[in-house]
Enzyme design. Structure first.
Site, short mmCIF file in Angstrom:
data_model
loop_
_atom_site.label_atom_id
_atom_site.label_comp_id
_atom_site.label_asym_id
_atom_site.label_seq_id
_atom_site.Cartn_x
_atom_site.Cartn_y
_atom_site.Cartn_z
N LYS A 37 0.65 14.58 42.15
CA LYS A 37 2.09 13.74 42.41
C LYS A 37 1.71 12.21 42.24
O LYS A 37 0.64 11.80 42.06
CB LYS A 37 2.42 14.26 43.81
CG LYS A 37 1.48 13.72 44.85
CD LYS A 37 1.58 14.32 46.18
CE LYS A 37 0.73 13.65 47.17
NZ LYS A 37 0.87 14.59 48.37
N TYR A 255 -0.29 -20.65 49.06
CA TYR A 255 0.93 -20.79 50.18
C TYR A 255 0.37 -20.97 51.72
O TYR A 255 -0.60 -20.32 51.87
CB TYR A 255 1.65 -19.53 50.00
CG TYR A 255 2.50 -19.47 48.81
CD1 TYR A 255 3.47 -20.59 48.44
CD2 TYR A 255 2.46 -18.45 47.80
CE1 TYR A 255 4.32 -20.57 47.28
CE2 TYR A 255 3.01 -18.50 46.56
CZ TYR A 255 4.09 -19.34 46.42
OH TYR A 255 4.79 -19.30 45.23
C1 LIG Z 1 -0.66 14.88 48.69
C2 LIG Z 1 -0.84 16.23 49.30
C3 LIG Z 1 -2.50 16.87 49.10
C4 LIG Z 1 -3.49 16.09 48.54
O1 LIG Z 1 -4.04 15.34 49.63
P1 LIG Z 1 -5.35 14.44 49.43
O2 LIG Z 1 -5.63 13.90 50.80
O3 LIG Z 1 -4.96 13.28 48.58
O4 LIG Z 1 -6.51 15.09 49.08
C5 LIG Z 1 -2.55 18.17 49.44
N1 LIG Z 1 -1.43 18.87 49.97
C6 LIG Z 1 -0.22 18.29 50.14
C7 LIG Z 1 0.92 19.24 50.79
C8 LIG Z 1 0.13 17.06 49.73
O5 LIG Z 1 1.27 16.72 50.12
#
Ligand SMILES: *Cc1c(COP(=O)(O)O)cnc(C)c1O
Length: 353
Positions: A37, A255
Site C-alpha cells: 500500500k 530560520y
Molecule cells: C500496513 C499493514 C500491514 C503491514 O504492517 P507493517 O508494520 O508495515 O509490517 C499489515 N496488515 C495491515 C492490515 C496493514 O494495514
C-alpha cells in the site's frame, strides 16, 4: 534526477529480495503477502510487486491500488484491506479477481444483494485494535452468511495487531487468543502478523503473514535496529552539496537563527527540504552523510534546503549527500524527527521518486 528536484530516491532491488528472504526464514510455514500500500511505502508499488515474485499474494489498502497493479500486469491474488464501498466497487473487485476484506456490516449487506462472478473474501475481525473489523460476537453470523452465499468461493480471516512493535505487550497475547477462538469452529485460513509479529511473535504467524516495513529494510520493533534483525535498507535518499559557506564563531544559521556556529567553521547547504519529503522536525544532530561520512544536520530544515556541519570534512560543492540509506539508517532520522520510518519513506518516496 527529476528535472523538478535536486534530490532523488534510489531503490535497491537486491536488498528488497534479501528482506523478503528474511521473512521466509522467520515464518517458513506461512504464506507471504507483501504489503505494498501507499506505493509500497514510497518504493514503487508495481515495481516492488514485480521484484517480489515469490510472494503468494499482495496486499493494498484500496481498490484503486489493486486496479493499478492489475493494469501493470500483476496476476497473483491481491487482498484489499479496506474492501469495497458500493456495489460498483464490489462488481469491479469480482471482475478483477481481487480479494476484499469485509470489515463492516454495510459491506455484508452489499454482498447479500450481490449475485455475480464468484470471489474470495477476507473476514476482518477486531481482536483488540478497534480500527477496522467486526466484533468477535458477530463472527458466527458473518461466517454463516458467507458460507451459504453462492458467489463466495471461499473466505479467510484476518486481524491486525495494535502493539506488536512492543512484543511483550499483553494485548498481543489477547489478540492472538481472540483470533484463534474466532476461528476455532470455522477452520478458515488466518492472518494476523505484520512485520513486528513476523520478527517477534512466532505464535502469531498462522497461515499468512503480512509484512510491510521490514521488506523495506526499516525496523518494526521499538528500540531494535534493522541491522540487528538482518534487514538491509532498500531506499537511498540522496542529493549533493550546492553551497559551502565559511562562517565565523557565533554566526547564526537559518530560520529562527536556531543554531550558532561554536567556532569559525564551514557548513554545507543541501537542496533537500520538507517539500521533498525530508522531515521538518528533524532536530540538530540528525545524522546525514557527506561523501559517505556521517555528520549532523544543523539549523532548521527549510522547504527546499537544509544545513550540514562539514567541520573537518574537506567537502566541496557537488559532493554527494545521503539523507538516509546504507550509511544513515532511516530509523535514526525518524527518531531524531520524533516520527517513524514509515512516514519518512512514504513522504520522500512519494515526492522524490
Ligand atoms: C500496513 C499493514 C500491514 C503491514 O504492517 P507493517 O508494520 O508495515 O509490517 C499489515 N496488515 C495491515 C492490515 C496493514 O494495514
Amino acid at each position: 534526477m527529476s528535472p523538478l528536484r535536486n534530490s532523488r530516491v534510489l531503490i535497491d532491488h537486491s536488498a528488497l529480495k534479501h528482506n523478503f528472504q528474511c521473512v521466509k526464514q522467520l515464518a517458513p510455514d506461512s504464506k507471504v503477502m507483501p504489503v505494498i500500500k501507499a506505493d509500497a511505502y514510497g518504493h514503487g508499488m508495481a515495481d516492488v510487486a514485480m521484484q517480489l515474485d515469490q510472494a503468494d499474494a499482495y496486499a493494498v489498502a484500496m481498490l484503486g491500488e489493486a486496479v493499478a497493479l492489475r493494469e501493470a500486469g500483476v496476476s497473483k491474488p491481491i487482498v484489499v484491506f479496506h474492501g469495497y464501498e458500493d456495489m460498483e466497487q464490489l462488481q469491479q473487485m469480482a471482475h478483477l479477481q481481487l480479494q476484499p476484506a469485509i470489515h463492516h456490516l454495510s459491506q455484508l449487506q452489499l454482498l447479500e444483494s450481490y449475485s455475480g462472478a464468484g470471489l474470495d473474501v477476507w473476514l476482518k475481525i477486531d481482536t483488540g485494535m478497534h480500527r477496522l473489523g467486526i466484533a468477535l460476537e458477530q463472527v458466527d453470523d458473518y461466517v454463516a452468511k458467507l458460507s451459504r452465499h453462492p458467489s463466495i468461493n471461499g473466505f479467510s480471516m484476518m486481524s491486525h495487531f495494535a502493539n506488536a512493535d512492543v512484543p511483550d505487550n499483553s494485548l498481543n497475547t489477547a489478540q492472538i487468543e481472540n483470533m484463534l477462538k474466532a476461528n476455532n469452529t470455522v477452520g478458515a485460513e488466518c492472518s494476523l502478523a505484520n512485520s513486528a509479529a513476523v520478527c517477534a511473535l512466532s505464535n502469531s504467524h498462522l497461515d499468512w503473514v503480512r509484512p510491510g516495513i521490514m521488506l523495506y529494510g526499516a525496523s518494526p520493533l521499538t528500540g531494535v535496529s534493522a541491522e540487528s534483525l538482518g534487514l538491509q535498507p532498500v531506499m537511498r535518499f540522496e542529493s549533493r552539496l550546492i553551497s559551502v559557506q565559511h562562517l565565523h564563531a557565533d554566526d547564526a544559521i537559518g530560520y529562527g537563527s536556531s543554531w550558532r556556529c561554536p567556532q569559525d567553521m564551514a557548513i554545507g547547504i543541501v537542496p533537500v527540504g520538507y517539500g521533498d519529503g525530508y522531515p521538518r522536525h528533524a532536530s540538530n544532530g540528525t545524522p546525514v552523510a557527506v561523501n559517505g561520512v556521517r555528520t549532523s544536520l544543523i539549523g532548521r530544515v527549510s522547504m527546499d534546503s537544509l544545513y550540514v556541519d562539514i567541520r573537518g570534512m574537506d567537502a566541496e560543492v557537488g559532493d554527494p549527500v545521503e539523507l538516509w540509506g546504507d550509511t544513515v539508517p532511516v530509523d535514526e532520522v525518524a527518531q531524531s524527527a520524533a516520527t517513524i520510518a514509515y512516514e519518512l519513506l512514504c513522504a520522500a518516496g512519494n515526492t522524490s521518486r
